[in-house]
Design an enzyme around this catalytic site. Sequence first.
Site, PDB file in Angstrom:
ATOM      1  N   SER A 147       0.852  -1.189   0.000  1.00 60.74           N
ATOM      2  CA  SER A 147       0.000   0.000   0.000  1.00 60.74           C
ATOM      3  C   SER A 147       0.885   1.235   0.000  1.00 60.74           C
ATOM      4  O   SER A 147       2.065   1.186   0.379  1.00 60.74           O
ATOM      5  CB  SER A 147      -0.886   0.014   1.244  1.00 60.74           C
ATOM      6  OG  SER A 147      -1.523   1.263   1.423  1.00 60.74           O
ATOM      7  N   TYR A 160      -1.620  -1.094  10.237  1.00 61.13           N
ATOM      8  CA  TYR A 160      -1.676  -1.309   8.782  1.00 61.13           C
ATOM      9  C   TYR A 160      -0.402  -0.780   8.124  1.00 61.13           C
ATOM     10  O   TYR A 160       0.192  -1.442   7.257  1.00 61.13           O
ATOM     11  CB  TYR A 160      -2.914  -0.594   8.239  1.00 61.13           C
ATOM     12  CG  TYR A 160      -3.201  -0.818   6.776  1.00 61.13           C
ATOM     13  CD1 TYR A 160      -3.749  -2.021   6.331  1.00 61.13           C
ATOM     14  CD2 TYR A 160      -2.979   0.186   5.826  1.00 61.13           C
ATOM     15  CE1 TYR A 160      -4.049  -2.214   4.987  1.00 61.13           C
ATOM     16  CE2 TYR A 160      -3.274  -0.004   4.490  1.00 61.13           C
ATOM     17  CZ  TYR A 160      -3.809  -1.205   4.073  1.00 61.13           C
ATOM     18  OH  TYR A 160      -4.100  -1.393   2.745  1.00 61.13           O
TER      19      TYR A 160
END
Length: 271
Positions: A147, A160
């Site tokens: 990401s 995350y």
Amino acid sequence: MNLQIEGKTAVITGADSGIGKATAIILAQEGVNIVVSDIDQEELEKTAEDIRPYLVNGNQVTDIVADLKKISEVEQLAEKVKANHGGADIVAHCAGARGAAGNFLELTDDDWQETVDIDLMGAVRVSRAFIPQMQSKGWGRLILISSENALQPYEDESPYNACKAAIVNLSKCLSRAFSKDGLLINCVSPAYIETPMTNKMMEQLAEERGSSVDEAVQWFLKNERPHIEVQRRGKAEEVASVIAFLCSDLASFVNGSNYRVDGGSVETAFG
């Protein structure tokens, strides 16, 4: 486009929607046998039906439910792929979740562990299960999904952020370890793609702001992702196209790389 992978078998995790499903459709059009995996049987069966019209040359699509948090189910997934298709040639690991978010000081060990178990250890388990199958063939493509958060972390998403940064590192590590066996292993880092995960985020934001979802999206672009220069959310198909290229024989000199598909979201030129 001829990606020169006709007849190969691809396993796509997190395939019942979003980037995983879009990747499966592109690879199906290229003459690849498709194995889709996720945790919801009903949704996965619908996905298989949606992919079927795109298959060519009599190739197959198979749906196999697996919870990637459970090593036994990952091993069963690999065993079924081996039994039904002789093993995987291509693995696109698209499964993941945002996980716990909020003030770092308020996040518990359990919050962290849940995110680590899904986002990082899911990638570890899938890689460990399928690399031997590709080694045995002397050819393979493994794509892990990271990401923008790996390179440009956001303060309310620390678990995350950390997991996605670890995946970039993991893909580089694996590329160095297994290229001698004919495997090419790379990473793709999307940003703010229109998927069920970001849809849920925008619905929550809209509720918090008392606005429509479209208004929430525009607010988020302006205030939270101002460096997405194309000024919109990305499409799953735009990420899937890059994944498909990395799965192909056209990418035969690409190894250990991280491809950002972020519309410009990451500010630095060297992230």
